[in-house]
Design a protein around this motif. Structure first.
Motif, PDB file in Angstrom:
ATOM      1  N   ASP A 173       0.876  -1.155  -0.080  1.00  0.00           N
ATOM      2  CA  ASP A 173       0.275  -0.045   0.064  1.00  0.00           C
ATOM      3  C   ASP A 173       0.845   1.155  -0.081  1.00  0.00           C
ATOM      4  O   ASP A 173       1.697   1.658   0.994  1.00  0.00           O
ATOM      5  CB  ASP A 173      -0.807  -0.019   1.342  1.00  0.00           C
ATOM      6  N   PRO A 174       1.085   1.971  -1.191  1.00  0.00           N
ATOM      7  CA  PRO A 174       1.885   3.080  -1.065  1.00  0.00           C
ATOM      8  C   PRO A 174       1.503   4.257   0.031  1.00  0.00           C
ATOM      9  O   PRO A 174       2.467   4.688   0.228  1.00  0.00           O
ATOM     10  CB  PRO A 174       1.424   3.719  -2.596  1.00  0.00           C
ATOM     11  N   ARG A 175       0.253   4.218   0.488  1.00  0.00           N
ATOM     12  CA  ARG A 175       0.123   5.007   1.516  1.00  0.00           C
ATOM     13  C   ARG A 175       0.702   4.790   2.938  1.00  0.00           C
ATOM     14  O   ARG A 175       0.752   5.694   3.981  1.00  0.00           O
ATOM     15  CB  ARG A 175      -1.570   5.208   1.705  1.00  0.00           C
ATOM     16  N   ARG A 176       1.177   3.369   3.094  1.00  0.00           N
ATOM     17  CA  ARG A 176       1.646   3.079   4.189  1.00  0.00           C
ATOM     18  C   ARG A 176       3.562   3.275   4.123  1.00  0.00           C
ATOM     19  O   ARG A 176       4.060   2.839   4.931  1.00  0.00           O
ATOM     20  CB  ARG A 176       1.199   1.626   4.595  1.00  0.00           C
ATOM     21  N   GLN A 177       3.840   4.021   3.222  1.00  0.00           N
ATOM     22  CA  GLN A 177       5.203   4.177   2.733  1.00  0.00           C
ATOM     23  C   GLN A 177       5.759   4.990   4.018  1.00  0.00           C
ATOM     24  O   GLN A 177       4.926   6.130   4.607  1.00  0.00           O
ATOM     25  CB  GLN A 177       5.721   4.559   1.620  1.00  0.00           C
ATOM     26  N   ARG A 178       6.740   4.827   4.619  1.00  0.00           N
ATOM     27  CA  ARG A 178       7.418   5.649   5.788  1.00  0.00           C
ATOM     28  C   ARG A 178       8.764   6.478   5.370  1.00  0.00           C
ATOM     29  O   ARG A 178       9.367   6.019   4.429  1.00  0.00           O
ATOM     30  CB  ARG A 178       7.890   4.543   6.961  1.00  0.00           C
ATOM     31  N   PRO A 179       8.623   7.602   5.922  1.00  0.00           N
ATOM     32  CA  PRO A 179       9.783   8.369   5.522  1.00  0.00           C
ATOM     33  C   PRO A 179      11.021   7.614   5.927  1.00  0.00           C
ATOM     34  O   PRO A 179      11.220   6.883   6.884  1.00  0.00           O
ATOM     35  CB  PRO A 179       9.586   9.770   6.551  1.00  0.00           C
ATOM     36  N   GLU A 180      12.442   8.136   5.192  1.00  0.00           N
ATOM     37  CA  GLU A 180      13.550   7.458   5.550  1.00  0.00           C
ATOM     38  C   GLU A 180      14.589   8.449   5.762  1.00  0.00           C
ATOM     39  O   GLU A 180      15.562   8.703   4.684  1.00  0.00           O
ATOM     40  CB  GLU A 180      13.806   6.453   4.412  1.00  0.00           C
ATOM     41  N   LEU A 181      14.269   9.532   6.509  1.00  0.00           N
ATOM     42  CA  LEU A 181      15.247  10.680   6.746  1.00  0.00           C
ATOM     43  C   LEU A 181      16.492  10.271   7.261  1.00  0.00           C
ATOM     44  O   LEU A 181      16.433   9.454   8.096  1.00  0.00           O
ATOM     45  CB  LEU A 181      14.582  11.782   7.562  1.00  0.00           C
ATOM     46  N   TRP A 182      17.459  10.752   6.799  1.00  0.00           N
ATOM     47  CA  TRP A 182      18.882  10.669   7.126  1.00  0.00           C
ATOM     48  C   TRP A 182      19.434   9.032   7.245  1.00  0.00           C
ATOM     49  O   TRP A 182      20.244   8.659   8.217  1.00  0.00           O
ATOM     50  CB  TRP A 182      19.074  11.195   8.759  1.00  0.00           C
ATOM     51  N   ASN A 183      18.679   8.136   6.372  1.00  0.00           N
ATOM     52  CA  ASN A 183      19.174   6.702   6.264  1.00  0.00           C
ATOM     53  C   ASN A 183      18.765   6.008   7.346  1.00  0.00           C
ATOM     54  O   ASN A 183      19.423   5.126   7.751  1.00  0.00           O
ATOM     55  CB  ASN A 183      20.523   6.383   5.798  1.00  0.00           C
ATOM     56  N   LEU A 184      17.785   6.520   8.144  1.00  0.00           N
ATOM     57  CA  LEU A 184      17.215   5.804   9.239  1.00  0.00           C
ATOM     58  C   LEU A 184      15.963   4.966   8.611  1.00  0.00           C
ATOM     59  O   LEU A 184      15.123   5.548   8.064  1.00  0.00           O
ATOM     60  CB  LEU A 184      16.504   6.853  10.271  1.00  0.00           C
ATOM     61  N   TYR A 185      16.023   3.670   9.017  1.00  0.00           N
ATOM     62  CA  TYR A 185      15.104   2.791   8.346  1.00  0.00           C
ATOM     63  C   TYR A 185      14.129   2.058   9.396  1.00  0.00           C
ATOM     64  O   TYR A 185      14.860   1.730  10.589  1.00  0.00           O
ATOM     65  CB  TYR A 185      15.439   1.538   7.721  1.00  0.00           C
ATOM     66  N   ASN A 186      12.821   2.298   9.050  1.00  0.00           N
ATOM     67  CA  ASN A 186      11.901   1.599  10.419  1.00  0.00           C
ATOM     68  C   ASN A 186      11.687   0.299   9.947  1.00  0.00           C
ATOM     69  O   ASN A 186      10.728   0.040   8.703  1.00  0.00           O
ATOM     70  CB  ASN A 186      10.613   2.546  10.500  1.00  0.00           C
ATOM     71  N   GLY A 187      11.988  -0.803  10.989  1.00  0.00           N
ATOM     72  CA  GLY A 187      11.516  -2.086  10.208  1.00  0.00           C
ATOM     73  C   GLY A 187      10.373  -2.754  11.231  1.00  0.00           C
ATOM     74  O   GLY A 187      10.188  -3.786  11.081  1.00  0.00           O
ATOM     75  N   ARG A 188       9.759  -1.852  11.892  1.00  0.00           N
ATOM     76  CA  ARG A 188       8.600  -2.182  12.832  1.00  0.00           C
ATOM     77  C   ARG A 188       7.503  -2.807  11.648  1.00  0.00           C
ATOM     78  O   ARG A 188       7.260  -2.271  10.824  1.00  0.00           O
ATOM     79  CB  ARG A 188       8.174  -1.175  13.621  1.00  0.00           C
ATOM     80  N   HIS A 189       7.026  -4.050  12.301  1.00  0.00           N
ATOM     81  CA  HIS A 189       5.847  -4.465  11.637  1.00  0.00           C
ATOM     82  C   HIS A 189       5.090  -5.600  12.546  1.00  0.00           C
ATOM     83  O   HIS A 189       5.522  -6.050  13.527  1.00  0.00           O
ATOM     84  CB  HIS A 189       6.319  -5.556  10.387  1.00  0.00           C
ATOM     85  N   ALA A 190       3.834  -5.787  12.275  1.00  0.00           N
ATOM     86  CA  ALA A 190       2.955  -6.462  12.791  1.00  0.00           C
ATOM     87  C   ALA A 190       3.047  -7.980  12.799  1.00  0.00           C
ATOM     88  O   ALA A 190       3.661  -8.208  11.585  1.00  0.00           O
ATOM     89  CB  ALA A 190       1.391  -6.160  12.682  1.00  0.00           C
ATOM     90  N   PRO A 191       2.691  -9.033  13.521  1.00  0.00           N
ATOM     91  CA  PRO A 191       2.898 -10.476  13.139  1.00  0.00           C
ATOM     92  C   PRO A 191       2.084 -10.438  11.906  1.00  0.00           C
ATOM     93  O   PRO A 191       0.972 -10.185  11.727  1.00  0.00           O
ATOM     94  CB  PRO A 191       2.058 -10.956  14.531  1.00  0.00           C
ATOM     95  N   GLY A 192       2.635 -11.453  11.237  1.00  0.00           N
ATOM     96  CA  GLY A 192       2.065 -11.674   9.852  1.00  0.00           C
ATOM     97  C   GLY A 192       2.470 -10.802   8.599  1.00  0.00           C
ATOM     98  O   GLY A 192       2.407 -11.201   7.389  1.00  0.00           O
ATOM     99  N   GLU A 193       3.010  -9.463   9.064  1.00  0.00           N
ATOM    100  CA  GLU A 193       3.630  -8.773   7.952  1.00  0.00           C
ATOM    101  C   GLU A 193       5.047  -8.976   7.864  1.00  0.00           C
ATOM    102  O   GLU A 193       5.755  -9.523   8.695  1.00  0.00           O
ATOM    103  CB  GLU A 193       3.176  -7.220   8.425  1.00  0.00           C
ATOM    104  N   HIS A 194       5.635  -8.307   6.904  1.00  0.00           N
ATOM    105  CA  HIS A 194       7.031  -8.573   6.508  1.00  0.00           C
ATOM    106  C   HIS A 194       7.547  -7.206   5.951  1.00  0.00           C
ATOM    107  O   HIS A 194       6.698  -6.344   5.384  1.00  0.00           O
ATOM    108  CB  HIS A 194       7.469  -9.774   5.752  1.00  0.00           C
ATOM    109  N   VAL A 195       8.890  -7.050   5.517  1.00  0.00           N
ATOM    110  CA  VAL A 195       9.307  -5.956   5.040  1.00  0.00           C
ATOM    111  C   VAL A 195      10.195  -6.536   3.741  1.00  0.00           C
ATOM    112  O   VAL A 195      10.993  -7.289   3.921  1.00  0.00           O
ATOM    113  CB  VAL A 195      10.139  -5.162   5.977  1.00  0.00           C
ATOM    114  N   ARG A 196       9.902  -5.759   2.488  1.00  0.00           N
ATOM    115  CA  ARG A 196      10.631  -5.977   1.500  1.00  0.00           C
ATOM    116  C   ARG A 196      11.781  -4.822   1.600  1.00  0.00           C
ATOM    117  O   ARG A 196      11.485  -3.693   1.712  1.00  0.00           O
ATOM    118  CB  ARG A 196       9.892  -5.895   0.238  1.00  0.00           C
ATOM    119  N   VAL A 197      12.969  -5.186   1.226  1.00  0.00           N
ATOM    120  CA  VAL A 197      14.222  -4.437   1.661  1.00  0.00           C
ATOM    121  C   VAL A 197      14.966  -4.294   0.029  1.00  0.00           C
ATOM    122  O   VAL A 197      15.305  -5.289  -0.467  1.00  0.00           O
ATOM    123  CB  VAL A 197      15.116  -5.030   2.754  1.00  0.00           C
ATOM    124  N   PHE A 198      15.322  -3.134  -0.323  1.00  0.00           N
ATOM    125  CA  PHE A 198      16.005  -2.831  -1.491  1.00  0.00           C
ATOM    126  C   PHE A 198      17.356  -2.139  -1.448  1.00  0.00           C
ATOM    127  O   PHE A 198      17.256  -1.017  -1.402  1.00  0.00           O
ATOM    128  CB  PHE A 198      14.837  -2.098  -2.501  1.00  0.00           C
TER     129      PHE A 198
END
Length: 316
Positions: A173-198
Motif C-alpha cells: 500500500d503506497p499510503r503506508r510508506q514510511r519516511p526514511e530521513l537521514w538513512n534511518l530505516y523503520n523495520g517495525r511490523h505486526a505479526p504476519g507482516e513483513h518488509v521488502r528491502v531494496f
C-alpha cells in the motif's frame, strides 16, 4: 564522446574532493552494506531473493562483503517459473554451491500441476510468480525479504522506500510508506507482516555495470553478446521455447544479441549487440536512452500500471 575509460574514471573519482572522499560507487556500496547489517540486527528470518540475474548477483556480492569473513546470515529464495534461461539456472546452482548457501525454491510449475494456477494465453509466467512467492514467505516465516529492485527501472519502483512494508497478505500500500530521513530505516511490523528491502534502490543500471567491472564479478554469459536463435514479437527479440513461441508467421533467425535484464524467457527480450566485454557493455549502456525494463520486458507493457498492480498484489 563517451568511452568506457571515461565512464570508469567518472565512477572512481570525485573531482575536487578531498583525499578521504568516497567515490560514487564506494558511497553506494557503503549504503548497501549498512542496509544489510541493519536488517541482520532488526529481523529474525531475512532472506535474499536470488534469480541469477545481475542485480541479485550484485546484491549477494554486497551481502558477502557486509559480513566477511563470516558467512552471510541469510538464505536465498528463487521463484522458478519453469521458463528460466538454462544459463542462469546453471549460474544460480553453481553460486549456491560455491558459497555453501541454502536455497529455497518456489516453483510456479508445481502450482500449475496442482491446478492452483493456470497457464496464461500469452505463455508468460512472470505474473504467476506472486502466489508461490507470497506463500513461501508465509510458510517459511520470512520477516524481511531482500530484492534487487532499483528506482530507475520503472515508475512504480521509483515510489518505493528502501524498507517497504507488506501486510499479512504480502500486499503493498503506497499510503503506508514510511519516511526514511537521514538513512534511518523503520523495520517495525505486526505479526504476519513483513518488509521488502531494496539495497540497490539508489543505484542505476550503469552503476550496477560499473560496480560489476570494478569488482570483477562473474555473470552468466547471457549478459554478453552471443549468437542465439530468436524471433521478433512486439518489437522484441524473444527466445524460442516450449512456453509457446514462435507462433505462425514468426520466423526464427540467428542473431548476435545479449540480454540487459533476465526474467522469464517468454517475456524477456534480447537486444542487438556486439558487446562481449564489460567495457563494451558499459559504453553501450551509457549511450542508451531506454531503461532495461522499458526496452526488454513485455510483462511491464501489459498496461500503464502493470508493475504497480502486481506490486499491490505481492510482487516485487
Amino acid at each position: 564522446m563517451t568511452t568506457a575509460a571515461t565512464v570508469h574514471e567518472a565512477a572512481g573519482n570525485s573531482e575536487g574532493a578531498g583525499p578521504y572522499a568516497l567515490s560514487h560507487l564506494d558511497a553506494l556500496e557503503s549504503e548497501a552494506v549498512h542496509i544489510f547489517r541493519e536488517v541482520a540486527g532488526e529481523f529474525e528470518r531475512p532472506v535474499i531473493l536470488f534469480s541469477g540475474g545481475k542485480d541479485s548477483i550484485v546484491m549477494l556480492h554486497l551481502a558477502l562483503k557486509a559480513f566477511a569473513p563470516a558467512a552471510i546470515p541469510f538464505s536465498l529464495l528463487h521463484v522458478d517459473t519453469g521458463h528460466n534461461f538454462p544459463e542462469v539456472l546453471e549460474y544460480r546452482d553453481r553460486t549456491v554451491e560455491k558459497h555453501n548457501l541454502r536455497l529455497h525454491v518456489a516453483s510456479v510449475q508445481d502450482y500449475i500441476d496442482r491446478g492452483v494456477l493456470k497457464e496464461r494465453p500469452d505463455g508468460t509466467r512472470n505474473p504467476l510468480q506472486t502466489l508461490p512467492l507470497t506463500e513461501k514467505i508465509q510458510s517459511e516465516k520470512f520477516d524481511a525479504v531482500f530484492g534487487g529492485g532499483r528506482r530507475d527501472e520503472e515508475k512504480a519502483r521509483a515510489k518505493e522506500r528502501v524498507f517497504s512494508l507488506r501486510d499479512e497478505f504480502s500486499q503493498w500500500d503506497p499510503r503506508r510508506q514510511r519516511p526514511e530521513l537521514w538513512n534511518l530505516y523503520n523495520g517495525r511490523h505486526a505479526p504476519g507482516e513483513h518488509v521488502r528491502v531494496f539495497p540497490l534502490s539508489n543505484w542505476t543500471e550503469l552503476d550496477v555495470w560499473q560496480y560489476i567491472a570494478r569488482e570483477q564479478i562473474e555473470l552468466p554469459e547471457i549478459y554478453f553478446a552471443h549468437e542465439r536463435e530468436v524471433f521478433q514479437r512486439n518489437g522484441m527479440w524473444l527466445t524460442a521455447g516450449e512456453w509457446g513461441g514462435p507462433k505462425d508467421g514468426e520466423t526464427v533467425e540467428k542473431r548476435l544479441v545479449r540480454y540487459r535484464t533476465v526474467g522469464d524467457m517468454s517475456c524477456t527480450g534480447a537486444v542487438d549487440s556486439d558487446a562481449v566485454t564489460l567495457d563494451q557493455v558499459i559504453t553501450e549502456i551509457a549511450a542508451s536512452r531506454l531503461t532495461e525494463r522499458g526496452a526488454t520486458r513485455a510483462d511491464d507493457k501489459l498496461s500503464e500500471a502493470a508493475m504497480e498492480d502486481r506490486k499491490r498484489e505481492g510482487y516485487f
